[in-house]
Design an enzyme around this catalytic site. Structure first.
Site, PDB file in Angstrom:
ATOM      1  N   GLY A 237      23.638  11.799 -30.395  1.00 29.94           N
ATOM      2  CA  GLY A 237      23.265  12.518 -29.174  1.00 29.94           C
ATOM      3  C   GLY A 237      23.840  11.858 -27.939  1.00 29.94           C
ATOM      4  CB  ALA A 238      24.506   8.321 -27.087  1.00 28.51           C
TER       5      ALA A 238
ATOM      6  N   GLY B  38       0.837  -1.198   0.000  1.00 26.58           N
ATOM      7  CA  GLY B  38       0.000   0.000   0.000  1.00 26.58           C
ATOM      8  C   GLY B  38       0.872   1.247   0.000  1.00 26.58           C
ATOM      9  N   GLY B  39       0.309   2.308   0.584  1.00 26.64           N
ATOM     10  CA  GLY B  39       1.035   3.581   0.605  1.00 26.64           C
ATOM     11  C   GLY B  39       2.361   3.490   1.335  1.00 26.64           C
TER      12      GLY B  39
HETATM   13  C1  HXC Z   1      -2.893  -4.178  12.850  1.00 23.09           C
HETATM   14  C2  HXC Z   1      -1.917  -6.090  12.047  1.00 23.09           C
HETATM   15  C3  HXC Z   1      -1.788  -5.521  10.777  1.00 23.09           C
HETATM   16  C4  HXC Z   1      -2.250  -4.182  10.586  1.00 23.09           C
HETATM   17  C5  HXC Z   1      -0.968  -7.505  10.678  1.00 23.09           C
HETATM   18  N1  HXC Z   1      -1.390  -7.316  11.943  1.00 23.09           N
HETATM   19  N2  HXC Z   1      -1.214  -6.412   9.949  1.00 23.09           N
HETATM   20  N3  HXC Z   1      -2.467  -5.435  13.081  1.00 23.09           N
HETATM   21  N4  HXC Z   1      -2.793  -3.551  11.649  1.00 23.09           N
HETATM   22  N5  HXC Z   1      -2.140  -3.564   9.428  1.00 23.09           N
HETATM   23  C6  HXC Z   1      -1.294  -8.263  13.031  1.00 23.09           C
HETATM   24  C7  HXC Z   1      -2.144  -9.492  12.864  1.00 23.09           C
HETATM   25  O1  HXC Z   1      -3.423  -9.230  13.387  1.00 23.09           O
HETATM   26  C8  HXC Z   1      -1.389 -10.510  13.705  1.00 23.09           C
HETATM   27  O2  HXC Z   1      -1.660 -10.262  15.062  1.00 23.09           O
HETATM   28  C9  HXC Z   1       0.050 -10.126  13.469  1.00 23.09           C
HETATM   29  O3  HXC Z   1       0.052  -8.768  13.013  1.00 23.09           O
HETATM   30  C10 HXC Z   1       0.716 -10.964  12.419  1.00 23.09           C
HETATM   31  O4  HXC Z   1      -0.131 -11.004  11.286  1.00 23.09           O
HETATM   32  P1  HXC Z   1      -0.443 -12.352  10.512  1.00 23.09           P
HETATM   33  O5  HXC Z   1      -1.552 -12.049   9.581  1.00 23.09           O
HETATM   34  O6  HXC Z   1      -0.625 -13.466  11.488  1.00 23.09           O
HETATM   35  O7  HXC Z   1       0.930 -12.594   9.763  1.00 23.09           O
HETATM   36  P2  HXC Z   1       1.157 -13.160   8.319  1.00 23.09           P
HETATM   37  O8  HXC Z   1       0.356 -14.387   8.075  1.00 23.09           O
HETATM   38  O9  HXC Z   1       2.641 -13.263   8.144  1.00 23.09           O
HETATM   39  O10 HXC Z   1       0.613 -12.036   7.321  1.00 23.09           O
HETATM   40  C11 HXC Z   1       1.211 -10.775   7.283  1.00 23.09           C
HETATM   41  C12 HXC Z   1       0.338  -9.796   6.449  1.00 23.09           C
HETATM   42  C13 HXC Z   1      -1.090  -9.813   6.980  1.00 23.09           C
HETATM   43  C14 HXC Z   1       0.377 -10.246   4.994  1.00 23.09           C
HETATM   44  C15 HXC Z   1       0.997  -8.425   6.565  1.00 23.09           C
HETATM   45  O11 HXC Z   1      -1.062  -9.659   8.403  1.00 23.09           O
HETATM   46  C16 HXC Z   1      -1.927  -8.742   6.391  1.00 23.09           C
HETATM   47  O12 HXC Z   1      -2.397  -8.859   5.257  1.00 23.09           O
HETATM   48  N6  HXC Z   1      -2.156  -7.666   7.162  1.00 23.09           N
HETATM   49  C17 HXC Z   1      -2.987  -6.583   6.746  1.00 23.09           C
HETATM   50  C18 HXC Z   1      -2.287  -5.767   5.701  1.00 23.09           C
HETATM   51  C19 HXC Z   1      -3.088  -4.549   5.359  1.00 23.09           C
HETATM   52  O13 HXC Z   1      -4.116  -4.622   4.702  1.00 23.09           O
HETATM   53  N7  HXC Z   1      -2.621  -3.382   5.862  1.00 23.09           N
HETATM   54  C20 HXC Z   1      -3.207  -2.165   5.587  1.00 23.09           C
HETATM   55  C21 HXC Z   1      -2.714  -1.788   4.189  1.00 23.09           C
HETATM   56  S1  HXC Z   1      -3.216  -0.191   3.746  1.00 23.09           S
HETATM   57  P3  HXC Z   1      -1.507 -11.403  16.186  1.00 23.09           P
HETATM   58  O14 HXC Z   1      -2.043 -10.788  17.414  1.00 23.09           O
HETATM   59  O15 HXC Z   1      -2.293 -12.557  15.685  1.00 23.09           O
HETATM   60  O16 HXC Z   1      -0.053 -11.709  16.290  1.00 23.09           O
HETATM   61  C22 HXC Z   1      -1.961   0.721   4.234  1.00 23.09           C
HETATM   62  C23 HXC Z   1      -2.153   2.116   3.887  1.00 23.09           C
HETATM   63  C24 HXC Z   1      -0.927   2.899   4.147  1.00 23.09           C
HETATM   64  O17 HXC Z   1      -1.032   0.312   4.798  1.00 23.09           O
HETATM   65  C25 HXC Z   1      -1.217   4.260   3.581  1.00 23.09           C
HETATM   66  C26 HXC Z   1      -0.060   5.150   3.694  1.00 23.09           C
HETATM   67  C27 HXC Z   1      -0.291   6.419   2.942  1.00 23.09           C
END
Ligand code: HXC
Length: 520
Positions: free
Chosen positions: A410-411, A176-177
């Protein structure tokens, strides 16, 4: 440790207990799971990156302030990022290292504040900042506070650009971002198989474009090091990645007002005879420009950037006479060393980095021109080629060019020619400096004679040879002073060392401006 046990401790014991708790991040179970994925923890990474016992942590006891979704009962000391400073080869660097064991390393408001604090210190005190990224992105429970935190980081990345070196390592997810902070920094490292970067993941891709693709294919280290060029370096594992970062830092100054550390060196009489035999007899035969680079620089000092992307141009850091020098070189063994969109972008960014941080530039030229074709024109070879021209033209660091063979069209101008501000231009006797290759040139300027001839092929060949005699050498350019000296290849190293020494105190200023407007 129970609450009762904690209450019975004296103040010193409590501090020690809290430190131990903080060091465990999200707890032992999650550390085991992190290791099982082939990944190190945030603290283990910092230990490997920095000189032994040099790390000083800042913000170990910071906790998040979120109260939605019952988050007040789910807190971890440090809030998912380890921040502080230490040294690499005894030189100060600032570091943040995201801790995947705490909410997946996700970025909360306080997590972002910790990173910003370190960035502010790095800018204020003029030292590189290194970010070790391993994060699930925005802390979902915090919503817009997290998004704001990201923007606070992006803003500082931009302010710091060109002031201090900024290095990002991707050691897990970065989606994402969140990708835009590394993207603004100067260099990105990725680790094979365990890291990935994308703006939208495979699920969204599937929904929007109906493409089936894995995370690895979409944004793994191989993809970004060879197809997109997003990452500058790819490492087989985390330990090597961290060691590569240490190596990169060794070529860099602390900030834009500093110069990179020089190794002591005294000029000897060494020549590199091997260079005399590198250029093949036929101008169409390729050779490996890496061998030319190795023949000029201090032994084993080349550290290549973007090694697997846009291979028709080579960029990398080296030491020449002990001093850190950026090398840009056409690569005749990849697409004949032609300049295309990607090679122009790659070299332009590298040249601008070197110029921003007072790293002199050595340019090695063997270029047949710009790549022709609809594909290149439609994708903007004009704007992209202009980036490299602009980058060399605006660079005020000491600039030396050596033409080994072709410098066409040009290069020739673009590849750090005298006309755009190179300080010393050298050419080997094998150099060919012309508007284009002799065959094409003869076809155009002697079209009527060739067509009127009974033996078209023979006439064409005769005219081609005539054009070659006139232009396929460096002496026309030397006669005009566009080439300062024609040298034997074996002399190149010493000539270049002496020329950089001569340019050591170069002063060159650009006209006053707010900032330039490079064709992006
Ligand atoms: C809060 C999160 C989290 C998040 C993971 N966790 N991502 N908690 N916010 N964004 C937590 C999980 O709940 C879990 O907690 C622990 O971290 C590990 O995650 P798992 O899913 O068990 O690990 P894994 O299987 O390795 O998968 C990793 C992952 C997945 C692929 C990153 O967790 C995931 O898809 N997370 C969400 C990603 C997401 O959509 N993020 C927002 C993107 S938008 P526990 O307690 O079980 O250990 C964004 C916008 C940014 O980021 C904008 C900026 C301008």
């Amino acid at each position: 440790m129970s609450f009762i046990e904690y209450r019975q401790m004296n103040a010193f014991e409590k501090l020690e207990a809290l430190r131990q708790k903080a060091k465990l991040g999200g707890g032992e179970k999650r550390i085991v799971s992190q290791h099982a994925k082939g990944k190190l923890t945030a603290r283990e990474r910092v230990e490997i990156l920095l000189d032994e016992n040099s790390f000083e942590e800042i913000g170990m006891f910071v906790e998040h302030r979120c109260t939605d979704f019952d988050m007040q009962s789910d807190k971890y000391l440090g809030d998912g990022v380890v921040t502080g400073h230490g040294t690499i080869d005894r030189r100060l660097v600032y570091v943040f290292s995201q801790d995947f064991t705490v909410f997946g390393g996700s970025l909360s408001e306080t997590h972002a504040e910790k990173i910003c604090k370190i960035m502010d210190l790095a800018i204020q005190n003029g030292a590189p900042i290194i970010g070790l990224n391993d994060s699930g992105g925005a802390r979902i429970q915090e919503g817009v506070s997290s998004l704001g935190g990201y923007a606070d980081i992006f803003w500082r990345n931009t302010k710091a650009s060109g002031v201090i070196p900024q290095i990002s390592a991707i050691m897990g997810p970065c989606a994402g971002g969140a990708v835009y902070s590394p993207a603004i920094t100067d260099f990105i490292f990725m680790v094979e198989k365990t890291s990935y970067m994308f703006v939208t993941g495979p699920n969204v891709v599937k929904t929007v474009t109906h493409e089936d693709i894995t995370s690895e294919e979409l944004g793994g280290a191989d993809t970004h090091s060879s197809i997109s060029g997003v990452t500058h370096f790819k490492a087989p594992n985390e330990v090597e990645c961290l060691q590569m970062i240490r190596k990169l830092v060794s070529y860099l100054p602390q900030n834009c007002e500093d110069t990179a550390y020089s190794h002591s060196y005294s000029i000897g009489s060494e020549t590199r005879e091997k260079l005399d035999t590198l250029i093949p007899a036929s101008p169409n035969q390729p050779y490996d420009m890496h061998e030319v680079i190795e023949g000029i620089i201090d032994e084993n000092s080349f550290f290549e950037v973007h090694k697997d992307w846009a291979e028709n141009i080579i960029c990398g850091f080296s030491r020449i006479g002990g001093r850190s020098v950026g090398v840009v070189a056409n690569q005749p063994s990849s697409m004949a060393g032609v300049l295309d969109i990607n090679s122009s972008r790659k070299a332009a960014r590298f040249v601008r980095f070197c110029d921003a941080f007072n790293i002199p530039l050595l340019t090695l030229v063997d270029v047949p021109g710009f790549l022709p074709g609809k594909d290149q024109e439609w994708q903007g070879i004009i704007t992209n080629g202009a980036k490299l021209l602009f980058a060399f033209s605006e660079a005020t660091v000491p600039k030396i060019t050596v033409i080994t063979r072709k410098a066409y069209g040009g290069a020739y101008d673009v590849m750090n020619s005298k006309h755009i501000g190179a300080d010393v231009n050298l050419a080997w006797p094998t150099a060919e400096i012309a508007v284009m290759g002799a065959k094409g040139a003869a076809e155009i300027i002697f079209k009527n004679e060739i067509n009127a001839s009974n033996d078209k092929e023979a006439t064409w060949r005769e005219k081609e040879l005539g054009y070659m005699d006139t232009f396929a050498n460096p002496y026309k350019a030397a006669a005009r002073g566009f080439i300062d000296e024609v040298i034997f290849p074996r002399e190149t190293r010493l000539k270049v060392i002496k020329a950089f020494k001569m340019l050591e105190n170069k002063v060159s200023n650009l006209p006053k401006k707010k900032h330039d407007n490079i064709p992006l």
